[in-house]
Structures are given as C-alpha cells and as structure tokens.
Design a protein around this motif. Structure first.
Motif, PDB file in Angstrom:
ATOM      1  N   GLU A 125       0.830  -1.209   0.000  1.00 37.60           N
ATOM      2  CA  GLU A 125       0.000   0.000   0.000  1.00 37.60           C
ATOM      3  C   GLU A 125       0.864   1.258   0.000  1.00 37.60           C
ATOM      4  O   GLU A 125       0.510   2.270  -0.625  1.00 37.60           O
ATOM      5  CB  GLU A 125      -0.930  -0.030   1.215  1.00 37.60           C
ATOM      6  N   GLN A 150       2.120   1.592  -3.549  1.00 40.06           N
ATOM      7  CA  GLN A 150       1.030   2.024  -4.412  1.00 40.06           C
ATOM      8  C   GLN A 150       0.752   3.513  -4.239  1.00 40.06           C
ATOM      9  O   GLN A 150       0.542   4.232  -5.228  1.00 40.06           O
ATOM     10  CB  GLN A 150      -0.227   1.210  -4.102  1.00 40.06           C
ATOM     11  N   TYR A 160     -12.748   2.772  -4.481  1.00 38.93           N
ATOM     12  CA  TYR A 160     -11.758   1.833  -5.022  1.00 38.93           C
ATOM     13  C   TYR A 160     -11.039   2.464  -6.204  1.00 38.93           C
ATOM     14  O   TYR A 160     -11.649   2.825  -7.222  1.00 38.93           O
ATOM     15  CB  TYR A 160     -12.426   0.527  -5.462  1.00 38.93           C
ATOM     16  N   ARG A 216      -6.917   2.025  -8.110  1.00 37.87           N
ATOM     17  CA  ARG A 216      -5.552   1.500  -8.111  1.00 37.87           C
ATOM     18  C   ARG A 216      -4.823   2.055  -9.332  1.00 37.87           C
ATOM     19  O   ARG A 216      -5.382   2.129 -10.428  1.00 37.87           O
ATOM     20  CB  ARG A 216      -5.535  -0.032  -8.152  1.00 37.87           C
ATOM     21  N   GLY A 249       1.303  -2.469  -7.439  1.00 36.96           N
ATOM     22  CA  GLY A 249      -0.071  -2.323  -7.894  1.00 36.96           C
ATOM     23  C   GLY A 249      -0.358  -3.254  -9.054  1.00 36.96           C
ATOM     24  O   GLY A 249       0.491  -4.050  -9.467  1.00 36.96           O
ATOM     25  N   GLY A 275      -3.141  -8.729 -11.286  1.00 36.17           N
ATOM     26  CA  GLY A 275      -3.046  -8.203  -9.929  1.00 36.17           C
ATOM     27  C   GLY A 275      -3.143  -9.318  -8.904  1.00 36.17           C
ATOM     28  O   GLY A 275      -3.758 -10.365  -9.160  1.00 36.17           O
ATOM     29  N   GLY A 329      -0.941  -6.044  -1.245  1.00 35.97           N
ATOM     30  CA  GLY A 329      -1.897  -5.045  -1.700  1.00 35.97           C
ATOM     31  C   GLY A 329      -3.237  -5.604  -2.106  1.00 35.97           C
ATOM     32  O   GLY A 329      -4.233  -4.888  -2.107  1.00 35.97           O
ATOM     33  N   PRO A 353      -5.121  -6.111  -4.790  1.00 36.43           N
ATOM     34  CA  PRO A 353      -6.059  -5.239  -5.498  1.00 36.43           C
ATOM     35  C   PRO A 353      -7.240  -5.981  -6.103  1.00 36.43           C
ATOM     36  O   PRO A 353      -8.303  -5.379  -6.287  1.00 36.43           O
ATOM     37  CB  PRO A 353      -5.185  -4.611  -6.592  1.00 36.43           C
TER      38      PRO A 353
END
Length: 371
Positions: A140, A143, A195, A197, A211, A231, A237, A239
């Motif tokens: 995170e 990202q 949301y 990314r 990411g 992902g 993360g 995602p």
C-alpha cells in the motif's frame, strides 16, 4: 479438660470444641514418654485419644516432633506425626536417591516430534501473518507513491502514454514505458465507491508489489485489442481480492492523462438479472456463473477460470489467437481460488464509451460523476 501424666509431669490442656485428628502413621511407635490413659472416644473425631497415642492433638496442627527410635530406612531419628518413609527414597528413585527415568525411547521420540511440529506451526503462522498483513502494508505504501508520482506528472502536463491511448487506435507499436512506471488509474465501483488502483508497467513480482500490472505485450487503454492487467488476489496489496464479485454489465473505468474509458463486463446481462431473482442461494450463484460464462458473438466470455498456462486469454481477441481485433477489450487476471495459485480467474470487459478529461469532472459511472 485437663489430664495429668501418671507419675507426675506436665499438665496438657485440650480444648473440647476442637475434634482431635490423628495424622500419625499407624506404624509409628509411641513417644519415649508414656501417654496418659484417656477415655475411649464415643464417636469419630472425639478429643479423647486411645492409650499410647502420644498426648492430645489439635485439628489442623502439626504434631510435636520429638526424637524417638532410629528410622530403619534412614538411620536417623523418627518423629511423631511424620510418616516413616520421609527421608528415604521416593517413588521413581533408586538406591541413593537417584531418580530413574520412566521415559522410553518411543516417548522421547514422540516428545521431540511434537516440539518440532509446534515450532513449524509457529513459523508457518508468522509467515502467513507476514504474507497477509505485513506485505499489504508495504504494498500500500508503494502504491501510494506510484499514484502520487502519476498525479504529479499529469499536473505538470506530462503524459507517460504520449497520447497513444486514443479510442479505436489500431494495433501498432506500443509506446516505450519504463518497467514499474504508473500510467493509468483503475476504478471498479462495485468493489467500493473509493476503489482506485494505479496500473504500472510490467507483471513481475517486483512490479505487482506496487499495484496492478499491465501485460507489456497487450494493448493500451482505448486501443483496439485487449488491454490486459494482472493483480494479486491475496497479500501484497491484494487489489483483485474480490474480483469474483463482478457481474455482467458492471462498469470498470480507466483514467489516463487525457481520457476516461468506461468498460462493461461481458456476459448475458438479461440472464444475470433473471438469475438474481432466484430465492435459493445455490441456484442463484450457479445461474450468475452461467450468465457470466455465456460467450458473446466473438466467443468471448465475461468470466472464466483457467490454468496458469492459458496465456491466450490476453490475446487481442481472447482465446482466439488468429482472430483480428475489431473492438477494444479489457482483461483482468488474478489467482484462483483465494489463498491459492492453482488457477487463474479471468474477467473480460468491452469498451462502451470514452470521454475526454475535463478538469475534475468524473464520468457518470463513478460516484459523483456527471459526464
């Protein structure tokens, strides 16, 4: 009451309200001085004591220890109220007080194996904790850095894609993007109103820690062909943790420096709406899966579960390597099932519309969107 020793001596007094409890071992000899003859007890627990009992005793009080004859087991003096075995070898001890081990070789092996399994379990739990929680914290952070760098470059008028993300741009040589660089933002409203990314270039483990990663040989957003993105589903993360929640017709929005691209998940929307009305949860889930798996006119399904080696899902026309692309598609891939990498969950979507970016205005598919 009061009792006198025969032949004179000290006077001992016993309280009548406390019953006498004889704690002595029955084999102990009497003390070296004779005890007075007391009346026989008329009930258990009476304070009267039989002859030779060694004088009055009190409940809960230790015996008055006085040396008597030598203990045959230890050679030392014996004391009234002390069991005769005290001072000698205890259970499990041999001559000289040396304790004998009762563990057999089998027990020692079992104990060692149990300790090894316990240690392995603790190590495994620590590893899982790192994979699920600690790695998420690091991912995170990476990202957030990638997204901040992308927003800053856009604010300066810099476009990593150099304007090559125009709608229906024919398949051609891709723009050279440095590995790990962010170039677009991915919004999936059904996974949460906030949301978002940032998509980076490349799908190596190192890049996916920052990411979702773009398959470098696939097309760019808005281009004819297939804009394919991978992902993690769990850890680092995660995602695409809930990618299986996507349904036919759900929107997936991609933001670049110049445009908004709105994709719609493939599959039968009408079949999905009909399936969603079923009361039985198992039947409803099966019907939804069937709606997602229904192929369109080019044989592309909304969702499929494949082997990791099934690389044709990211072809310009998924699963049709020789077909010519005539539309812009988006493909998202992740591990399946959760906490496993045995298979791949694949979601396909088709570009439904694209609008130029205008200031801070958002497309209508996003919360608060107006364009």
């Amino acid at each position: 009451m009061t009792a006198k020793h025969r032949g004179g001596g000290k006077v001992a007094t016993a309280a009548q309200t406390l019953p006498d409890v004889d704690f002595r071992h029955p084999d102990l000899p009497a003390l070296d001085r004779p005890a007075p003859d007391l009346p026989a007890p008329d009930r258990p627990g009476s304070d009267a004591r039989p002859p030779g009992a060694g004088g009055p005793r009190y409940a809960g009080s230790p015996s008055t220890a006085s040396p008597s004859t030598a203990s045959p087991s230890t050679g030392g003096p014996k004391y009234a109220g002390v069991p005769s075995h005290v001072g000698g070898p205890s259970v499990g001890q041999g001559p000289g007080g040396v304790r004998r081990s009762s563990d057999s070789p089998g027990r020692r092996v079992a104990r060692g194996l149990g300790e090894l399994l316990l240690t392995c379990g603790v190590v495994l739990l620590l590893f899982l904790g790192y994979e699920v929680w600690v790695s998420n914290l690091f991912a995170e952070r990476k990202q957030a850095q990638v997204r901040e760098q992308l927003i800053t470059s856009w604010a300066r008028g810099q476009d990593p894609l150099k304007g090559q993300d125009r709608r229906n741009l024919p398949i051609a040589k891709q723009v050279a993007l440095p590995a790990g660089q962010g170039f677009a933002n991915l919004y999936i409203p059904v996974l949460g109103k906030d949301y978002v990314r940032t998509v980076v270039q490349g799908t190596s483990d190192r890049h996916l820690e920052s990411g979702p990663g773009h398959y470098v040989n696939s097309q760019l957003p808005g281009q004819l062909g297939n804009f394919a993105v991978a992902g993690h589903r769990v850890s680092k993360g995660q995602p695409f943790l809930n990618l299986d929640r996507l349904r036919p017709g759900d929107s997936i929005v991609v933001q670049t420096a110049r445009n908004w691209y709105v994709y719609a998940v493939l599959g039968s929307r009408s079949a999905y709406l009909a399936a969603n009305k079923l009361a039985d949860p198992d039947k409803r889930e099966a019907a939804v899966a069937a709606a997602l798996a229904k192929p369109d006119s080019q044989g592309v399904r909304g969702r499929e579960i494949v082997h990791p080696a099934a690389v044709h899902v990211i072809d310009p026309v998924p699963n049709h390597p020789r077909a010519v692309a005539t539309r812009a598609l988006l493909t998202l891939t992740t591990c399946h099932p959760k906490y496993s990498a045995d298979q791949r969950l694949v979601v396909h979507a088709q570009l439904s519309r694209a609008v130029p970016r205008t200031g801070s205005l958002l497309p209508a598919e996003l919360p608060g969107g107006t364009i």
